[in-house]
Scaffold this motif. Structure first.
Motif, short mmCIF file in Angstrom:
data_model
loop_
_atom_site.label_atom_id
_atom_site.label_comp_id
_atom_site.label_asym_id
_atom_site.label_seq_id
_atom_site.Cartn_x
_atom_site.Cartn_y
_atom_site.Cartn_z
N LEU A 307 37.17 40.26 46.81
CA LEU A 307 36.40 40.17 47.92
C LEU A 307 35.76 38.71 48.10
N PRO A 308 35.37 37.76 47.20
CA PRO A 308 35.01 36.43 47.46
C PRO A 308 36.48 35.74 48.41
N LYS A 309 37.61 36.16 48.16
CA LYS A 309 38.74 35.58 48.86
C LYS A 309 38.75 36.17 50.21
N GLU A 310 38.47 37.52 50.41
CA GLU A 310 38.19 38.16 51.61
C GLU A 310 37.22 37.46 52.59
N ILE A 311 35.77 37.37 51.57
CA ILE A 311 34.92 36.53 52.28
C ILE A 311 35.40 35.22 52.85
N ALA A 312 35.81 34.39 52.13
CA ALA A 312 36.35 33.19 52.68
C ALA A 312 37.19 33.10 53.74
N ALA A 313 38.19 34.34 53.58
CA ALA A 313 39.13 34.46 54.83
C ALA A 313 38.61 34.97 56.11
N GLY A 314 37.39 35.30 56.19
CA GLY A 314 36.53 35.85 57.09
C GLY A 314 36.74 37.33 57.27
N ASN A 315 37.20 37.92 56.26
CA ASN A 315 37.26 39.53 56.40
C ASN A 315 36.34 40.26 56.01
N PHE A 316 35.27 39.69 55.12
CA PHE A 316 34.31 40.65 54.57
C PHE A 316 33.03 39.78 54.67
N ARG A 317 31.99 40.59 54.93
CA ARG A 317 30.43 39.72 55.04
C ARG A 317 30.10 39.43 53.76
N GLU A 318 29.57 38.33 53.64
CA GLU A 318 29.02 37.73 52.57
C GLU A 318 27.55 38.51 52.22
N ASP A 319 26.77 38.77 53.15
CA ASP A 319 25.63 39.40 53.04
C ASP A 319 25.80 40.77 52.28
N LEU A 320 26.72 41.59 52.84
CA LEU A 320 27.23 42.96 52.11
C LEU A 320 27.50 42.92 50.80
N PHE A 321 28.40 41.76 50.51
CA PHE A 321 28.87 41.44 49.11
C PHE A 321 27.61 41.18 48.20
N PHE A 322 26.70 40.39 48.85
CA PHE A 322 25.63 40.07 47.90
C PHE A 322 24.60 40.96 47.67
N ARG A 323 24.43 42.07 48.71
CA ARG A 323 23.85 43.11 48.76
C ARG A 323 24.24 44.06 47.43
N LEU A 324 25.57 44.20 47.18
CA LEU A 324 25.75 45.18 46.56
C LEU A 324 26.28 44.66 44.93
N SER A 325 26.69 43.19 44.95
CA SER A 325 27.21 43.00 43.60
C SER A 325 25.80 42.42 42.75
N VAL A 326 24.84 43.12 42.54
CA VAL A 326 23.93 42.81 41.62
C VAL A 326 24.62 42.88 40.24
N ILE A 327 25.58 43.93 39.88
CA ILE A 327 26.27 43.90 38.68
C ILE A 327 28.02 43.85 39.27
N ASN A 328 28.62 43.24 38.64
CA ASN A 328 30.07 43.34 38.93
C ASN A 328 30.89 43.53 37.70
N ILE A 329 31.56 44.57 37.77
CA ILE A 329 32.54 45.00 36.52
C ILE A 329 33.93 44.77 37.18
N GLN A 330 34.75 44.25 36.20
CA GLN A 330 36.06 44.01 36.47
C GLN A 330 36.96 44.72 35.55
N LEU A 331 37.68 45.78 36.00
CA LEU A 331 38.58 46.44 35.12
C LEU A 331 39.87 45.94 34.94
N PRO A 332 40.19 45.49 33.67
CA PRO A 332 41.60 44.98 33.54
C PRO A 332 42.78 45.83 33.78
N PRO A 333 44.19 45.28 34.06
CA PRO A 333 45.08 45.99 34.30
C PRO A 333 45.53 46.81 33.05
N LEU A 334 46.34 47.89 33.12
CA LEU A 334 46.82 48.46 31.91
C LEU A 334 47.68 47.36 31.21
N ARG A 335 48.52 46.55 31.85
CA ARG A 335 49.42 45.71 31.25
C ARG A 335 48.70 44.67 30.39
N GLU A 336 47.60 44.52 30.72
CA GLU A 336 46.66 43.54 29.61
C GLU A 336 46.14 44.28 28.67
#
Ligand SMILES: Nc1ncnc2c1ncn2[C@@H]1O[C@H](COP(=O)(O)OP(=O)(O)OP(=O)(O)O)[C@@H](O)[C@H]1O
Length: 483
Positions: A307-336
């Motif tokens: 999403l941060p990349k999408e925000i930088a590319a103008g595809n996603f709204r920063e305010d919506l991202f901030f509104r939702l990302s109080v906590i951010n959990i990133q799941l690792p891919p199975l190969r890792e």
């Protein structure tokens, strides 16, 4: 947990060694989240908790105080407020609220009769600083932010609410889920397709105080643009062509529970403000309706986009991202976290339904080492699909390497290209390409259970191209959906 216990504002973690990049803070580069990233030596996650305290320092309710970790806390004369000014006759029922935003604590007057004053000046909205004096009715309240850090150790268990994983990365995710589930804050779950984002959302819901309420899933990528408002807010009968009956929207259905916004990154840019508005106001009005309905639900969103990349590319709204990302959990891919594969397989083989259908099965050490060597672009979902395919087609009790699909055996890259040397160069090339196209699309669609949008994302092809290939080779995408 009571609403007055702490909840985190940000998630901080080690982005590097020891597999600690599984949980990341909202990135600060360029988009100013105000979140730091702590680099730790040991496999721990640090949560930065942001709470505040308000205390009635003068007025009829003098002495009352509240330490809160809530995203919003309300103050007024009505008993449903977090801090109740019960004795103050001049305070409005809902006088003001304080919102924990990524930019700081925001004081908002709730259309009170006598106004909300900050350090002597009447305000509608203003950011609070430490020691600020708020006046509501004949009460004066002092505000103090409290920040604290809590360390979360990897969980001891290798399972949580249907999620299986003994790797440090997954056990960290489990510990984090347990910690944040009771805190009534928004969460964004990131990770590749099939990494278990929906399972994580379910676990958070089940371990939260809202578990008795509904969990409503809204797939943002699958909603036709003309129906987004009706999907989110609901509609009244006859409000548009095809609205044969009144229907509550996803937020209304999730009242008292959790709404899971799947594939958030797919939501069209021009539709994002509509979602933000519901999140901000916590109320909806059905399309074609007059009444406003208050909705109280926790929001969990998932995306496999950066999403941060999408925000930088103008595809996603920063305010919506901030509104939702109080906590951010990133799941690792199975190969890792390949070390999780044996346990995931063991649990799947011990599933009572699998046992009843297939009997007792085991995986030979040779087959297991192939399963552990494969890259699993479709992650756990692909692993599950391969397993059910293998079980359905092998009669013996032991799964052997030859029972595995060629891509897992690593045989697709072996041997000469299978072209017909008796054709002209052009015809041989066309035939080879066609075979490749058919097999490639069949493979990616099987992995994605016939879901064209997901297959498009995983293959990097446009959805239209996938549709064209499905048509060209008369593939049965619907038949690949799980039954
Ligand atoms: N850690 C895990 N343990 C056991 N099963 C898992 C795990 N992760 C995923 N699965 C299984 O893999 C499948 C896909 O999981 P899920 O739908 O939660 O993934 P997702 O990340 O939401 O995928 P997508 O982004 O494609 O929607 C499900 O059958 C789920 O039960």
């Amino acid at each position: 947990m009571s609403p007055h216990e702490p909840h985190p504002d940000d998630v901080l973690t080690n982005p590097g060694e020891n597999g600690l990049d599984s949980i990341v803070a909202p990135p600060d580069g360029g988009i100013g989240s105000g979140t730091e990233v702590l680099v730790l030596e040991s496999p721990r996650t640090t949560l930065k908790l942001r709470k505040c305290r308000i205390q009635v320092s003068a007025g009829p309710d003098e002495g009352k105080s509240l330490a809160s970790d809530k995203e919003r806390l309300r103050c007024g004369a009505h008993p449903t407020n977090d801090l109740v000014l019960a004795e103050d006759r001049t305070a409005s029922r809902h006088h003001f609220e304080i919102i924990n935003t990524e930019r700081g604590w925001l004081l908002v007057d709730l259309n009170s009769t006598n106004g909300t004053f900050l350090d002597g000046r009447r305000i509608e909205r203003a950011y609070l600083s430490a020691g600020a004096q708020i006046r509501a009715g004949s009460s004066t309240l002092s505000f103090a932010p409290i920040d604290e850090e809590v360390t979360v150790e990897p969980d001891r268990e290798g399972e949580l609410c249907g999620l299986v994983g003994q790797s440090v990365k997954m056990r960290q995710v489990f510990a984090l889920i347990k910690k944040i589930a009771p805190m009534d804050v928004s969460v964004i779950i990131g990770g590749e397709t099939g990494t278990g984002k929906e399972l994580v959302a379910q676990a958070i819901h089940e371990l939260s105080g809202r578990k008795k309420g509904p969990m409503v899933v809204l797939d943002c990528g699958a909603i036709p643009p003309n129906l987004i408002e009706s999907e989110l807010f609901g509609h009244e009968k006859g409000s548009f062509t095809g609205a044969m009956a009144a229907r509550p929207g996803a937020f209304e259905r999730a009242h008292g529970g959790t709404i899971f916004l799947d594939e958030l990154g797919e939501l069209r840019f021009d539709l994002q403000p509509k979602l933000l508005r519901v999140l901000e106001n916590r109320e909806v009005r059905r399309v074609g309706g007059n009444d406003t309905l208050e909705v109280d639900c926790r929001v969990i969103a998932a995306t496999n986009r950066d999403l941060p990349k999408e925000i930088a590319a103008g595809n996603f709204r920063e305010d919506l991202f901030f509104r939702l990302s109080v906590i951010n959990i990133q799941l690792p891919p199975l190969r890792e976290r390949r070390e999780d594969i044996p346990l995931i397989l063991k649990r799947a083989l011990a599933d009572p339904e699998v046992l009843a259908r297939q009997g007792r099965k085991r995986i030979s050490p040779e087959a297991l080492s192939l399963l552990m060597a494969y890259a699993w672009p479709g992650n756990v979902r692909e692993l599950m699909n391969v397993l059910s395919h293998v079980l359905a087609f092998s009669d013996s009790e032991e799964v052997l390497p030859e029972n595995l699909p060629p891509r897992v055996r690593g045989q697709q890259r072996e041997g000469p290209l299978p072209f017909n040397e008796h054709l002209t160069f052009k015809d041989a090339k066309d035939q080879l390409l066609e075979n490749f196209e058919r097999e490639y699309v069949t493979s990616v669609l099987t992995r994605c259970e016939g879901n064209l949008s997901r297959a498009a994302r995983e293959s990097g092809l446009h959805r239209k191209s996938i549709e064209r290939l499905v048509k060209k080779y008369q593939l049965d995408a619907k038949g690949m959906k799980p039954r």
